[in-house]
Design a protein around this motif. Structure first.
Motif, PDB file in Angstrom:
ATOM      1  N   LEU A 290       0.854  -1.190   0.000  1.00 56.82           N
ATOM      2  CA  LEU A 290       0.000   0.000   0.000  1.00 56.82           C
ATOM      3  C   LEU A 290       0.886   1.235   0.000  1.00 56.82           C
ATOM      4  N   ILE A 291       0.695   2.111  -0.992  1.00 56.68           N
ATOM      5  CA  ILE A 291       1.459   3.349  -1.106  1.00 56.68           C
ATOM      6  C   ILE A 291       0.489   4.522  -0.983  1.00 56.68           C
ATOM      7  N   VAL A 292       0.843   5.488  -0.130  1.00 54.61           N
ATOM      8  CA  VAL A 292      -0.028   6.634   0.151  1.00 54.61           C
ATOM      9  C   VAL A 292       0.726   7.916  -0.174  1.00 54.61           C
ATOM     10  N   ALA A 293       0.080   8.808  -0.947  1.00 51.14           N
ATOM     11  CA  ALA A 293       0.725  10.061  -1.349  1.00 51.14           C
ATOM     12  C   ALA A 293      -0.197  11.244  -1.062  1.00 51.14           C
ATOM     13  N   PRO A 294       0.357  12.361  -0.572  1.00 47.15           N
ATOM     14  CA  PRO A 294      -0.476  13.528  -0.251  1.00 47.15           C
ATOM     15  C   PRO A 294      -0.762  14.424  -1.447  1.00 47.15           C
ATOM     16  N   TYR A 295       0.058  14.311  -2.500  1.00 50.29           N
ATOM     17  CA  TYR A 295      -0.073  15.185  -3.663  1.00 50.29           C
ATOM     18  C   TYR A 295      -0.435  14.355  -4.894  1.00 50.29           C
ATOM     19  N   ALA A 296      -1.163  14.989  -5.820  1.00 48.61           N
ATOM     20  CA  ALA A 296      -1.598  14.289  -7.029  1.00 48.61           C
ATOM     21  C   ALA A 296      -0.389  13.822  -7.840  1.00 48.61           C
ATOM     22  N   VAL A 297      -0.464  12.599  -8.356  1.00 52.36           N
ATOM     23  CA  VAL A 297       0.657  12.036  -9.115  1.00 52.36           C
ATOM     24  C   VAL A 297       0.259  11.628 -10.533  1.00 52.36           C
ATOM     25  N   CYS A 298      -1.019  11.732 -10.889  1.00 57.52           N
ATOM     26  CA  CYS A 298      -1.479  11.353 -12.235  1.00 57.52           C
ATOM     27  C   CYS A 298      -2.290  12.504 -12.836  1.00 57.52           C
ATOM     28  N   PRO A 299      -1.741  13.153 -13.872  1.00 58.08           N
ATOM     29  CA  PRO A 299      -0.448  12.900 -14.488  1.00 58.08           C
ATOM     30  C   PRO A 299       0.687  13.422 -13.601  1.00 58.08           C
ATOM     31  N   PRO A 300       1.905  12.875 -13.779  1.00 62.77           N
ATOM     32  CA  PRO A 300       3.039  13.300 -12.935  1.00 62.77           C
ATOM     33  C   PRO A 300       3.572  14.662 -13.372  1.00 62.77           C
ATOM     34  N   LEU A 301       3.153  15.708 -12.662  1.00 67.07           N
ATOM     35  CA  LEU A 301       3.498  17.075 -13.050  1.00 67.07           C
ATOM     36  C   LEU A 301       4.621  17.671 -12.211  1.00 67.07           C
TER      37      LEU A 301
ATOM     38  N   VAL B  68      -6.207  -0.516   4.869  1.00 64.54           N
ATOM     39  CA  VAL B  68      -5.341  -1.450   5.597  1.00 64.54           C
ATOM     40  C   VAL B  68      -6.148  -2.643   6.092  1.00 64.54           C
ATOM     41  N   ALA B  69      -7.337  -2.379   6.648  1.00 65.61           N
ATOM     42  CA  ALA B  69      -8.184  -3.467   7.146  1.00 65.61           C
ATOM     43  C   ALA B  69      -8.757  -4.304   6.011  1.00 65.61           C
ATOM     44  N   CYS B  70      -9.075  -3.651   4.906  1.00 65.83           N
ATOM     45  CA  CYS B  70      -9.738  -4.329   3.790  1.00 65.83           C
ATOM     46  C   CYS B  70      -8.765  -5.198   2.997  1.00 65.83           C
ATOM     47  N   TYR B  71      -7.602  -4.638   2.643  1.00 65.18           N
ATOM     48  CA  TYR B  71      -6.660  -5.338   1.778  1.00 65.18           C
ATOM     49  C   TYR B  71      -5.590  -6.112   2.545  1.00 65.18           C
ATOM     50  N   ARG B  72      -5.422  -5.784   3.812  1.00 64.35           N
ATOM     51  CA  ARG B  72      -4.410  -6.432   4.641  1.00 64.35           C
ATOM     52  C   ARG B  72      -3.033  -6.440   3.954  1.00 64.35           C
ATOM     53  N   PRO B  73      -2.491  -5.257   3.669  1.00 62.91           N
ATOM     54  CA  PRO B  73      -1.211  -5.202   2.956  1.00 62.91           C
ATOM     55  C   PRO B  73      -0.070  -5.772   3.796  1.00 62.91           C
ATOM     56  N   ASN B  74       0.906  -6.331   3.106  1.00 63.89           N
ATOM     57  CA  ASN B  74       2.113  -6.810   3.780  1.00 63.89           C
ATOM     58  C   ASN B  74       3.048  -5.666   4.137  1.00 63.89           C
ATOM     59  N   ILE B  75       2.937  -4.555   3.384  1.00 64.62           N
ATOM     60  CA  ILE B  75       3.820  -3.396   3.568  1.00 64.62           C
ATOM     61  C   ILE B  75       2.981  -2.137   3.395  1.00 64.62           C
ATOM     62  N   VAL B  76       3.206  -1.129   4.236  1.00 65.02           N
ATOM     63  CA  VAL B  76       2.573   0.181   4.086  1.00 65.02           C
ATOM     64  C   VAL B  76       3.678   1.207   3.866  1.00 65.02           C
ATOM     65  N   GLN B  77       3.556   1.972   2.785  1.00 69.47           N
ATOM     66  CA  GLN B  77       4.571   2.955   2.400  1.00 69.47           C
ATOM     67  C   GLN B  77       3.927   4.333   2.286  1.00 69.47           C
ATOM     68  N   LEU B  78       4.341   5.277   3.134  1.00 68.53           N
ATOM     69  CA  LEU B  78       3.855   6.645   3.052  1.00 68.53           C
ATOM     70  C   LEU B  78       4.890   7.512   2.355  1.00 68.53           C
ATOM     71  N   GLU B  79       4.419   8.452   1.542  1.00 68.74           N
ATOM     72  CA  GLU B  79       5.294   9.357   0.793  1.00 68.74           C
ATOM     73  C   GLU B  79       5.209  10.763   1.383  1.00 68.74           C
ATOM     74  N   HIS B  80       6.370  11.372   1.617  1.00 72.34           N
ATOM     75  CA  HIS B  80       6.492  12.748   2.117  1.00 72.34           C
ATOM     76  C   HIS B  80       6.277  12.809   3.631  1.00 72.34           C
ATOM     77  N   VAL B  81       7.051  13.661   4.265  1.00 69.93           N
ATOM     78  CA  VAL B  81       6.968  13.824   5.714  1.00 69.93           C
ATOM     79  C   VAL B  81       5.619  14.387   6.136  1.00 69.93           C
ATOM     80  N   GLU B  82       4.918  15.062   5.212  1.00 68.56           N
ATOM     81  CA  GLU B  82       3.605  15.615   5.545  1.00 68.56           C
ATOM     82  C   GLU B  82       2.617  14.544   5.996  1.00 68.56           C
ATOM     83  N   LEU B  83       2.855  13.281   5.627  1.00 66.74           N
ATOM     84  CA  LEU B  83       1.954  12.201   6.016  1.00 66.74           C
ATOM     85  C   LEU B  83       2.438  11.446   7.252  1.00 66.74           C
TER      86      LEU B  83
END
Length: 745
Positions: A364-375, A456-471
């Motif tokens: 699971l990867i979580v990002a605070p800023y829009a990435v699509c399209p990557p601007l 997290v509860a629904c997919y039960r990821p093996n790894i959780v990855q947060l992007e940026h210190v803001e998160l």
């Protein structure tokens, strides 16, 4: 004296509705308390092969034959066993003698009493053999591929998958599509069908319509009501969907699965149009009363009850109905995902069926800023790494800033199996935009936190990855057994600035299993027991520009929303550019400043100079690199490393940068990277390389090793190895001192 028509809306004494008002008030109070103690998320688990098709039927034998014929054609396309159950109710079974002779494999159930939709469905589902049940109205006909398409999307966390609906009369407005949502109006709640945005992508939505959808049988039985408060029909499937989401399951819409509907062909055999409308309107209110969809004050809900016609009011003011509302409100008060928002359900994209976690680990990867399209650089890093991490992981992506995502770009997002988007981040006040503590608190907002908990509860990821210190504020003390990582795109706690903010960020970062940085300089500042450098890069097969012969344009790529970009280009325009234009009259400067940049630049004098052109969002930077002579990176006060810098060099363009802007690449001996200490030093070098093409052409050709050694593929391997190392540990690291691994060679 005028006599009131008993069938018209009238103002009713509040005393008649005291039982219902008391049930609403008490139910809300109990819910508020019990929500703090949610039940543990459960999964439906594995299922046996096979589909049970359940068709509730009443008085339309002339339509049933076509429905059954189409169903068997669709069943022939799947390799699993299919049983068909027809529940005839409220009429004689003799009317169906012809259908029984033609379709001898059908399982016929019969009740002489009219059971209503919910009762007939319940009877059929309880007698079904298989773990997945397709509910089908007799006035629907399935396309040949309809079942084949929906069965692909079954999963342990999925409650239902809806089929796309088309009217038999193609001239009608498509008020029924199968892709559902709700909206709040002054008169209450309305269920709406939305026209699909494309014909391929599976999406999330509020509920799967009970006339053409596949359900997990045991979950359907769980959310159905034995008392059938929606009798005879309408809105019961809305409640099923709402309850399923709150229990932690997902509801999907599959547009490639198609069915044709003869609108209201069944119900008009039993009721007049006016009565149908009355039932629909009453049940909309019933759904809101029972499920608190609109969060309307109880007093206002009672007023809405008072606007119903007399026939509806009689049932709604009974003690029995009030008790059913109280039970419904309390029933799901402790549902695992009761606080989850229903606002962004259609902002879920399912790009391919997910594999079981025993086959490939879930990331699971979580990002605070829009990435699509990557601007922006952060978006390019995230999307570049995801594309290669997906070779070894099933990636679920959660993103904030839903309004900034382009649907076409999300559908083309390479790597994730699912993309979940939310919004609702509080606006930053001017004085808080540069306050690091406030930024973390704003970006780690409650809607994002709730959706993260749900996924997290629904997919039960093996790894959780947060992007940026803001998160960093999303980190939880209880990690559900999975290691949590954070990528610090830039590290600012170097001890020379805000000591309170440094301490706050460090305390949060130290709660993560592992920390990823873009540069060794940042890793040394982090001082975490498990830190890995995963450098920025480029695509291994990225395009290389032709020689910059005859070019006189300078390119600056830097979204203005990142303060160092905005302040750096302002300083360049004020100190360097006027002198440069005087020395090199045919020069011009293109600034790719991202969303809102032209409007912001129009308010400042420094951008109003000869040859300066400010552009908004640009998805393909390569075309701009091809047409420029060189690039600049006049930034200060940055952490991490600059993606635009390495993109420029790998594409065959010289880049003049401040030393701070060259972090992460300064020691790599890149001929096309020219470093200066201050922005003032840009002038002499720009004059030299704009006038002396031979000198520029000699330096700009990229070294052969750049695309291989500084590729996203290599960086993804480093990050994947870091994950695997942590997963192999019996306990996860915590602390404030440790090693730095994965350094750039």
């Amino acid at each position: 004296m005028k006599h009131k028509d008993p069938n018209n809306p009238e103002t009713v004494s509040l005393l008649r509705f005291l039982p219902l008002l008391g049930a609403l008030v008490l139910g809300r109070l109990i819910t508020r308390v019990l929500t703090r103690f949610p039940k543990k998320q459960t999964h439906a688990g594995k299922w046996r092969p096979g589909i049970s098709v359940v068709i509730p039927e009443c008085c339309t034998p002339h339509l049933l034959g076509a429905c059954l014929a189409a169903t068997y054609r669709a069943a022939d396309k799947i390799s699993e066993p299919v049983e068909v159950i027809v529940v005839v109710n409220g009429t004689s079974l003799d009317k169906y003698a012809g259908c029984k002779d033609q379709f001898r494999n059908v399982k016929w159930l019969h009740n002489t009493k009219p059971l209503g939709f919910g009762g007939a469905v319940s009877m059929g589902v309880r007698s079904a053999t298989f773990d997945w049940v397709y509910l089908l109205n007799s006035d629907m006909t399935l396309d040949a591929d309809a079942l084949q398409e929906v069965v692909k999307w079954r999963a342990a966390h999925v409650f239902a998958i809806a089929t796309q609906i088309f009217f038999a009369d193609s001239t009608r407005r498509r008020e029924e599509t199968g892709w559902t949502d709700f909206r709040i109006t002054p008169g209450g709640v309305e269920a709406v069908d939305v026209r699909p945005e494309d014909s391929e992508t599976v999406r999330g939505h509020l509920y799967a319509g009970g006339g053409s959808s596949l359900y997990r049988r045991q979950l359907l039985l769980l959310v159905m009501n034995r008392s059938d408060p929606y009798h005879p029909c309408y809105w019961e499937d809305v409640e099923w969907g709402v309850r399923a989401w709150r229990l932690g399951y997902e509801v999907l819409f599959c547009p490639r699965s198609r069915a044709t509907h003869i609108h209201r062909a069944t119900v008009v055999q039993l009721y007049e149009i006016a009565e149908i409308d009355r039932i629909f309107r009453r049940n909309a209110l019933v759904c809101d009363l029972r499920n608190d969809l609109t969060h309307t004050e109880p007093r206002l809900l009672i007023q809405q009850v008072g606007t119903q016609v007399r026939q509806s009011q009689v049932g709604l003011c009974s003690v029995r109905f009030a008790m059913s509302v109280l039970c419904a409100l309390c029933r799901d008060a402790r549902a695992p995902q009761r606080p989850a928002s229903l606002q962004y359900l259609r902002k879920k994209f399912y790009l391919r069926p997910i594999a079981e976690p025993t086959v490939r680990p879930r990331l699971l990867i979580v990002a605070p800023y829009a990435v699509c399209p990557p601007l922006h650089g952060g978006a390019k890093r995230i999307t570049g790494l995801i594309q290669h991490l997906a070779l070894e992981h099933e990636i679920i992506f959660l993103g904030d800033e839903d309004a900034l995502y382009a649907n076409d770009a999300v559908r083309d997002f390479k790597g994730p199996v699912a993309v979940h988007l939310v919004g609702g981040r509080p606006a930053e006040r001017g004085e808080d935009s540069q306050n690091r503590i406030s930024r973390i608190q704003v970006h780690s907002h409650s809607l994002l936190k709730c959706e993260l908990d749900r996924i997290v509860a629904c997919y039960r990821p093996n790894i959780v990855q947060l992007e940026h210190v803001e998160l960093a504020g999303l980190i939880k003390a209880k990690r559900n057994g999975a290691p949590w990582f954070i990528t610090l795109h830039d590290v600012l706690f170097d001890g020379s600035g805000d000591v309170v903010a440094d301490r706050f960020e460090r305390r949060l970062v130290n709660r993560f299993t592992g920390v990823i940085t873009c540069t060794r300089e940042d890793a040394e500042l982090v001082n975490h027991p498990s830190t890995r450098v995963v450098p920025n890069g480029v695509e291994e097969r990225s395009r290389v520009c032709g020689p910059s012969l005859g070019k006189h344009s300078i390119l600056f790529v830097g979204p203005f929303r990142y303060p160092p970009n905005f302040m750096g280009i302002q300083e360049f325009l004020e100190k360097v550019y006027p002198k440069l234009v005087h020395a090199v009259p045919d020069v011009h400067l293109d600034i790719l400043g991202g969303p809102g940049a032209p409007e912001l630049a129009s308010q400042m004098n420094c951008f109003d100079q000869t040859g300066v052109r400010v552009h908004g969002p640009i998805t393909d930077v390569y075309a701009w690199l091809e047409n420029c002579a060189l690039t600049i990176n006049p930034v200060y006060g940055v952490g991490g490393s600059s993606v635009k810098l390495i993109e420029s060099i790998a594409s065959g363009r010289l880049c003049i940068s401040t030393q701070q802007g060259a972090r992460g690449f300064a020691d790599l001996n890149l001929p096309a990277l020219i470093q200066v200490t201050t922005v003032d030093n840009f002038l002499e070098l720009l004059q030299l390389f704009l006038r002396d093409e031979a000198a520029r052409l000699q330096l700009e050709k990229p070294a052969a090793w750049i695309h291989c050694q500084l590729s996203w593929a290599k960086s993804a391997r480093i990050q994947g190895d870091f994950y695997n190392h942590q997963l192999s540990q019996q306990t996860f690291y915590k602390g404030t001192h440790g090693h730095i691994a994965g350094d750039l060679q």
